[in-house]
Write a protein that holds these residues in place. Structure first.
Motif, PDB file in Angstrom:
ATOM      1  N   ASN A  28      -9.388  97.189  33.200  1.00  7.50           N
ATOM      2  CA  ASN A  28      -8.223  97.579  32.407  1.00  7.50           C
ATOM      3  C   ASN A  28      -8.554  97.314  30.948  1.00  7.50           C
ATOM      4  N   THR A  73      -4.743  92.415  42.316  1.00 11.32           N
ATOM      5  CA  THR A  73      -4.562  91.692  41.063  1.00 11.32           C
ATOM      6  C   THR A  73      -5.615  92.139  40.050  1.00 11.32           C
ATOM      7  N   GLY A  74      -5.572  91.526  38.875  1.00 16.30           N
ATOM      8  CA  GLY A  74      -6.606  91.702  37.867  1.00 16.30           C
ATOM      9  C   GLY A  74      -7.263  90.365  37.591  1.00 16.30           C
ATOM     10  N   ILE A  99      -1.384  97.240  34.216  1.00 13.06           N
ATOM     11  CA  ILE A  99      -1.301  95.788  34.055  1.00 13.06           C
ATOM     12  C   ILE A  99      -0.584  95.530  32.741  1.00 13.06           C
ATOM     13  N   ARG A 108      -3.900  88.398  37.182  1.00 18.91           N
ATOM     14  CA  ARG A 108      -2.828  89.202  36.588  1.00 18.91           C
ATOM     15  C   ARG A 108      -2.176  90.104  37.638  1.00 18.91           C
ATOM     16  N   GLU A 109      -0.904  90.356  37.448  1.00 17.10           N
ATOM     17  CA  GLU A 109      -0.215  91.294  38.329  1.00 17.10           C
ATOM     18  C   GLU A 109      -0.666  92.722  38.022  1.00 17.10           C
ATOM     19  N   VAL A 110      -0.958  93.479  39.072  1.00 20.32           N
ATOM     20  CA  VAL A 110      -1.206  94.920  38.978  1.00 20.32           C
ATOM     21  C   VAL A 110       0.011  95.621  39.567  1.00 20.32           C
TER      22      VAL A 110
END
Length: 214
Positions: free
Chosen positions: A40, A64-65, A167, A180-182
Motif C-alpha cells: 500500500n 491485515t497490513g 488501508i 494495520r486494518e485492511v
C-alpha cells in the motif's frame, strides 16, 4: 533481483512448477500465475494474512497490513476468475477481474457486507479452501495503461460490492499488535493504491526452467 541478491525462499519455488521466461509484448507486466507481495503506497505496508480469525463480523481469516518486507505470509498468487481465463504467464490487463490467493493458507482475498472491526468500513477477509471460494473473491485491476505494470500503483475494485481495497492506518492490538486494518472503501482515493513488490513473475516460453524474480 534487486540488490544483486540471489536468494529466494525455496518454498515458493516448490509451489511454482513450470516457471518460465521469454519474449512477450509486456515484459514489465504482472502476469497470471505470478506470486508477489503488494505494498500500500500511502501507508507503506504489505498485504498480509495468517491463520488468525476475526473476533467479530464474519469470523473468517483476517487480512491485515504489515511493515515487514520479509514476512512469508505476505505472498499472494495472481489467478483469473477461472483457471482458463488467466493462462500462466499472460500479462494481466487493466480492467481484468482476478483472484488473489494467499500462498500459505490457500484462501482468496474476499470482501462482503460485514463491518470492519476498527474503522467500520467493509471487512476484507481470506476465504475458501485450496484456492476455491465464491463470487465475492473477484477484484478488478484498475490501472491507466493496457496492462498492470510492476512499477505502477494500481487499485483493486471488488466486483460484487464495488469497494476498493484500502488501508487507512488503524492498528490492531493483541494478538496481531501493530498490524494495520485492511478494508473496503466506496471512494477511490490515496488510501487504495497498491504496487507489486517482491515476487516470482511467470513469463511464457518454451523453456519451463526459468523465471523472473524481484
Amino acid at each position: 533481483m534487486r540488490g544483486g541478491r540471489r536468494l529466494f525462499p525455496l518454498l515458493l519455488l516448490a509451489l511454482l512448477p513450470g516457471l518460465c521466461h521469454g519474449r512477450e509484448s509486456a515484459p514489465g507486466a504482472v502476469t497470471c500465475g505470478s506470486v508477489l507481495k503488494l505494498l500500500n503506497t500511502r501507508h507503506s505496508v504489505r498485504l498480509h494474512s495468517h491463520e488468525v480469525k476475526y473476533g467479530s463480523g464474519s469470523g473468517q481469516q483476517s487480512v491485515t497490513g504489515v511493515e515487514a518486507s520479509d514476512d512469508a505470509n505476505s505472498y499472494w498468487r495472481i489467478r483469473g476468475k477461472s483457471d482458463n481465463s488467466c493462462q500462466r504467464g499472460t500479462p494481466v490487463k487493466c480492467g481484468q477481474a482476478i483472484r488473489l490467493t494467499h500462498v500459505n493458507t490457500g484462501k482468496n482475498l474476499h470482501t462482503h457486507h460485514f463491518p470492519s472491526p476498527l474503522s467500520n468500513n467493509q471487512e476484507v477477509s481470506a476465504f475458501g479452501d485450496d484456492g476455491e471460494g465464491d463470487d465475492l473473491d473477484f477484484w478488478i485491476v484498475q490501472c491507466s495503461g493496457t496492462y498492470w505494470e510492476r512499477e505502477d500503483a494500481v487499485r483493486f475494485k471488488h466486483v460484487g460490492t464495488e469497494v476498493f481495497l484500502s488501508i487507512t492506518g488503524e492498528q490492531y492490538g493483541h494478538p496481531i499488535r501493530g498490524q494495520r486494518e485492511v478494508h473496503g472503501m466506496s471512494a477511490a482515493n490515496h488510501h487504495n493504491y497498491w504496487k507489486a513488490m517482491e515476487g516470482v513473475f511467470i513469463k511464457p516460453s518454451l523453456d519451463p526452467a526459468k523465471h523472473d524474480e524481484l
